[in-house]
Motif scaffolding. Sequence first.
Motif: not given
Length: 441
Positions: A128-131, A158-159, A163-165, A170-172
């Motif tokens: 998450a912080p990386l994204l 799912s985890f 993190a993307c949300e 957006e998770a693709l």
Amino acid sequence: MQSHLLIGAASSGSGKTTFTLGLLRALKNRSLRVQPFKCGPDYIDTRHHRMAAGSPSINLDRYMMSDQHVLDLYARYTAGTDVAVTEGVMGLFDGYDGMQGSSAEIAGMLQIPVVLIVNAKSTAYSVAPLLYGFKHFNRSIKVVGAVFNFVASENHYSFLKQACEDAGVEALGYLPKRADVEIPNRHLGLSLDEDFCFEEFADRVAELVEKHVNIDRLLELTTVSESIHSPLERKQGVWHLPLRTAVARDAAFNFVYEENIRYLHSLGEVVYFSPLKDSSLPEVDFVYFPGGYPELHLAALSANKPMLESVRRYAEGGGRLLAECGGMMYLSDEIRDKDGNAYPMAGVLHQSATMENMKLRLGYRTLLYKDFRLKGHEFHYSRLAEQKNPLPSCAVAYTAKGVETDTPLYRFKNVLAGYTHLYWADPAGNEWFTNYLYGKE
């Protein structure tokens, strides 16, 4: 409507090339007109792109090329296509000097949306912080989504989606962790071995991309209503006579920039020959020996005495010949394999190239040759054996940061040879090349 995307990553080894090849093949399988590009000076990934997409892959490089040339190339090759896919180099913001020369710089310059490939091995919500950082670090770069690689299971994904949300990316989709979608490595980049079943590999990865990645959403996020840039009207040079060029092309010599070859076509006829199989050079005005894998074909190259003699006669007779890296090695007296076994070569340059004690040399190079600045890239594991009276270099070489280095450029009669893979297709910086070809030096 067109889709434009740049596939970037947090670091090398994240799976950019594997995902790019799978996506290119999946798009081709959907009967879409796909145009691949590659950031940086790589000539191996571009060959894989061509095999996966069925169309030539074009390098975009802000060190070897002027900005206008990059803009012109992108506009010209995306015209009339459905999807333009650009594979980044290294990490998204990694350049030769900070962000200079990076994939992010190309994405910002050409206004291309970025899809991040994230190595999810041994991590989950920590992405998450990386994204978040990649999305917000530079506002001129538009990160629109992420695809995860080396994902262990749906539960693992799912985890990553959570993190993307929370990061606002957006998770693709993802690629599962599977040994049969890893490209075998050579000592110099990705393997181009003839025994590597590329078609099966590309289809296998494309099947995974179709199954686990939301391609429709990816294309929707990266769609623009009109071409990002309009092609420039190309100015044609005026030549006294058309040139006929011979290009070495076989399993031993195949490291070329597509646009360099296109430029040769603009000057006249281009024919190809094989130093492995043919017995003589064709009748031409100019010979180009690109780099490749001569060290993997030493016995066959050395055994083809008629071709070696033909090349030697051509060079000693004043024929114009440019040889790069593996091509330069072929012009030497001999090439030694990693065990020190010597194989006689063309004997145009009186030196020995060797694979003993291999050590990587790489980086951008600027060669000051006469009154010109030649741009290119050096990447090899071979070296020239020490000798009492080494051949003098006819140019002074500098790294991308302006530090003098010992990369040579040799001149013998009308032969130019060195370790640098040169780029000459940019009209803003190729006067040295046309002067050389037409004897105006």
